[in-house]
Every structure is written in structure tokens, then in C-alpha cells.
Scaffold this motif. Structure first.
Motif, mmCIF file in Angstrom:
data_model
loop_
_atom_site.group_PDB
_atom_site.id
_atom_site.type_symbol
_atom_site.label_atom_id
_atom_site.label_comp_id
_atom_site.label_asym_id
_atom_site.label_seq_id
_atom_site.Cartn_x
_atom_site.Cartn_y
_atom_site.Cartn_z
ATOM 1 N N THR A 273 20.377 63.892 18.612
ATOM 2 C CA THR A 273 19.043 63.316 18.547
ATOM 3 C C THR A 273 18.240 63.880 19.701
ATOM 4 O O THR A 273 18.715 63.941 20.835
ATOM 5 C CB THR A 273 19.084 61.779 18.633
ATOM 6 O OG1 THR A 273 19.799 61.405 19.800
ATOM 7 C CG2 THR A 273 19.773 61.179 17.420
ATOM 8 N N PRO A 274 17.028 64.305 19.387
ATOM 9 C CA PRO A 274 16.210 64.883 20.465
ATOM 10 C C PRO A 274 15.827 63.800 21.463
ATOM 11 O O PRO A 274 15.682 62.630 21.100
ATOM 12 C CB PRO A 274 14.983 65.435 19.732
ATOM 13 C CG PRO A 274 14.947 64.730 18.419
ATOM 14 C CD PRO A 274 16.360 64.308 18.111
ATOM 15 N N PRO A 275 15.677 64.178 22.710
ATOM 16 C CA PRO A 275 15.287 63.193 23.714
ATOM 17 C C PRO A 275 13.870 62.669 23.412
ATOM 18 O O PRO A 275 13.050 63.372 22.826
ATOM 19 C CB PRO A 275 15.332 63.956 25.027
ATOM 20 C CG PRO A 275 15.294 65.381 24.657
ATOM 21 C CD PRO A 275 15.833 65.502 23.257
ATOM 22 N N ALA A 276 13.642 61.437 23.786
ATOM 23 C CA ALA A 276 12.313 60.848 23.602
ATOM 24 C C ALA A 276 11.317 61.604 24.457
ATOM 25 O O ALA A 276 11.626 62.013 25.586
ATOM 26 C CB ALA A 276 12.352 59.377 23.970
ATOM 27 N N PRO A 277 10.117 61.796 23.911
ATOM 28 C CA PRO A 277 9.109 62.521 24.714
ATOM 29 C C PRO A 277 8.758 61.739 25.978
ATOM 30 O O PRO A 277 8.707 60.508 25.975
ATOM 31 C CB PRO A 277 7.911 62.631 23.781
ATOM 32 C CG PRO A 277 8.173 61.753 22.617
ATOM 33 C CD PRO A 277 9.627 61.376 22.632
ATOM 34 N N ALA A 278 8.562 62.465 27.030
ATOM 35 C CA ALA A 278 8.190 61.849 28.305
ATOM 36 C C ALA A 278 6.772 61.322 28.205
ATOM 37 O O ALA A 278 5.900 61.959 27.618
ATOM 38 C CB ALA A 278 8.297 62.863 29.431
ATOM 39 N N THR A 279 6.564 60.155 28.737
ATOM 40 C CA THR A 279 5.211 59.574 28.711
ATOM 41 C C THR A 279 4.625 59.478 30.078
ATOM 42 O O THR A 279 5.225 59.533 31.088
ATOM 43 C CB THR A 279 5.211 58.165 28.077
ATOM 44 O OG1 THR A 279 6.146 57.356 28.778
ATOM 45 C CG2 THR A 279 5.550 58.259 26.618
#
Length: 104
Positions: free
Chosen positions: A98-104
């Protein structure tokens, strides 16, 4: 790369023949049998092709199909015609990435 292409094609085939839908359709048993046979045959060949690169993974694929890695059966139909064949379910050999969650 070629082995991944075979696996991708087999996955696409399963999605297209949709045995889970065919099983519910009147007279769909033959379509389910054909889809599952060719899916298993693809896995059999993938298992054989992986042997030089990932021997333990190859052995596990073949074991789940009920195939002795040392056997000389060129395809599953010959094996199935001589033995009662049981396929076993196991944990995923390659966990889904699973791709890492986008940085916010």
C-alpha cells in the motif's frame, strides 16, 4: 519480467471470466470449471518458472496446488487425471503493498 507478465495476464483472465458471477448464473458450472482450471494451470506454470529465482515461493505455490515440485508432470490435467487434486488456501505469498499516505 516475463513471469510478471504471465501473472498479470492470469489475473486479468480471472477478472474477465468472473467465476464468482458465473457460479450464480444458470448453467454457469462449466464456465467456472474452465476459469478455475486455467487459473490453476497458470499458477502451476508460474510456480515452475519461479523455481530458479524464488525456490521457496515456487515450492509453496506448487504445494498449494497439490503438486510435488520434483514431479515431472508438464500440466495439471495429467496430474488431476491420476490423483484426486485438492488446492489449499494459505496466507498471501506476497503481501499487498500500500502506498504511503500523502504528507499533509
Amino acid at each position: 519480467e516475463a513471469i510478471i507478465s504471465i501473472a498479470t495476464s492470469a489475473n486479468r483472465y480471472i477478472d474477465e471470466c468472473a467465476p464468482w458471477k458465473a457460479a450464480k448464473a444458470p448453467g454457469g458450472a462449466r464456465a467456472v470449471q474452465d476459469c478455475l482450471y486455467w487459473s490453476c494451470e497458470s499458477l502451476h506454470r508460474i510456480g515452475r518458472l519461479l523455481a530458479p529465482f524464488l525456490p521457496r515461493t515456487s515450492d509453496e505455490i506448487l504445494a498449494r496446488l497439490g503438486v510435488d515440485p520434483a514431479s515431472a508432470y508438464p500440466n495439471l490435467i495429467e496430474l488431476m487425471s491420476e490423483h484426486e487434486q485438492r488446492i489449499t488456501k494459505g496466507t498471501p505469498l506476497f503481501p499487498r503493498l500500500t502506498p504511503p499516505a500523502p504528507a499533509t
